[in-house]
Design a protein around this motif. Sequence first.
Motif, PDB file in Angstrom:
ATOM      1  N   LYS A   1       4.172   2.285 -13.063  1.00 48.38           N
ATOM      2  CA  LYS A   1       3.727   3.174 -14.184  1.00 48.38           C
ATOM      3  C   LYS A   1       4.707   4.027 -14.604  1.00 48.38           C
TER       4      LYS A   1
ATOM      5  N   LYS B   1       2.738  -3.317 -11.647  1.00 47.52           N
ATOM      6  CA  LYS B   1       2.796  -2.393 -10.374  1.00 47.52           C
ATOM      7  C   LYS B   1       3.434  -1.053 -10.715  1.00 47.52           C
TER       8      LYS B   1
ATOM      9  N   LYS C   1       3.266   3.938  -1.759  1.00 45.86           N
ATOM     10  CA  LYS C   1       3.354   4.587  -3.352  1.00 45.86           C
ATOM     11  C   LYS C   1       4.729   5.344  -3.390  1.00 45.86           C
TER      12      LYS C   1
ATOM     13  N   THR D   1       8.353  -3.210  -6.072  1.00 44.31           N
ATOM     14  CA  THR D   1       7.068  -3.928  -6.304  1.00 44.31           C
ATOM     15  C   THR D   1       7.235  -5.162  -5.703  1.00 44.31           C
TER      16      THR D   1
ATOM     17  N   GLU E   1       3.793   0.279  -4.897  1.00 44.05           N
ATOM     18  CA  GLU E   1       3.184   0.656  -6.356  1.00 44.05           C
ATOM     19  C   GLU E   1       4.111   1.804  -6.905  1.00 44.05           C
TER      20      GLU E   1
ATOM     21  N   ASN F   1       0.753  -1.261  -0.152  1.00 45.00           N
ATOM     22  CA  ASN F   1      -0.109  -0.141   0.071  1.00 45.00           C
ATOM     23  C   ASN F   1       0.714   1.400  -0.055  1.00 45.00           C
TER      24      ASN F   1
END
Length: 217
Positions: free
Chosen positions: A66, A64, A8, A43, A48, A6
């Motif tokens: 971007k 996971k 980022k 990841t 993420e 959870n």
Amino acid sequence: MSFLTNKKVLVTAGPTYEPIDPVRFIGNRSSGKMGYAIAEELTKQGAEVILVSGPVSLAINNSKIKIINVETAAEMYDACHAHFKACDIAIMTAAVADYTVAEPSAIKIKKKESTLTLDLIKTKDILKSLGEIKSTKQILVGFALETNNEEANALEKLKKKNLDFIVLNSLQDKGAGFQHDTNKVSILDKYNKMTKFELKAKAAVAKDIVAYLKPFV
Ligand code: CTP
């Protein structure tokens, strides 16, 4: 559950290209391998990742991660600021150009004279700008690539840029730094602790760096 579930994480990687004219640019020898390896490792620990990448020849296939592709230091700055607030951690591995061409030519420059002078202006320091706005809950990690006075320079960057820790690699170490598949790093943290790691594959270095986040999270 891994310790980054959870969470980022914003990661920058690769070089930036600063255009001189439509066909030429000022760049550097960063391959992006270290940043991409860190993104993959994050990841594996449940994170993420938003990977802001300069031009590299690496492919990534991980749902996971971007990827935001950028070219210039200015584009990298904008992408980082668009995403930093929503992130828990930022790791800046990119070799951002310190200077950009003041007025890139709109057309190809012809070779008329025997010398050519380009006016360069300083780019914005992305890492430092994130250090200025980071909240007490956010973790900020920088890299330092040095050729001399390594530890003193890295320590100064750690303080000046308000970092939690900085990863130092010296170009004097064989197999470390740009283009290699291996790296040899030391980590200096804000508690004045220094840890030296052995020369190892970049994937293994990424593991060490990501594991170092644990007490800070
Ligand atoms: N960095 C950045 N934006 C810049 C320049 C550097 O975010 N415009 C980040 C790099 O990604 C790295 C760290 O700052 O994490 C150190 O970069 P480096 O170029 O070694 O440091 P500088 O502060 O630019 O100092 P110098 O080039 O004078 O050694």
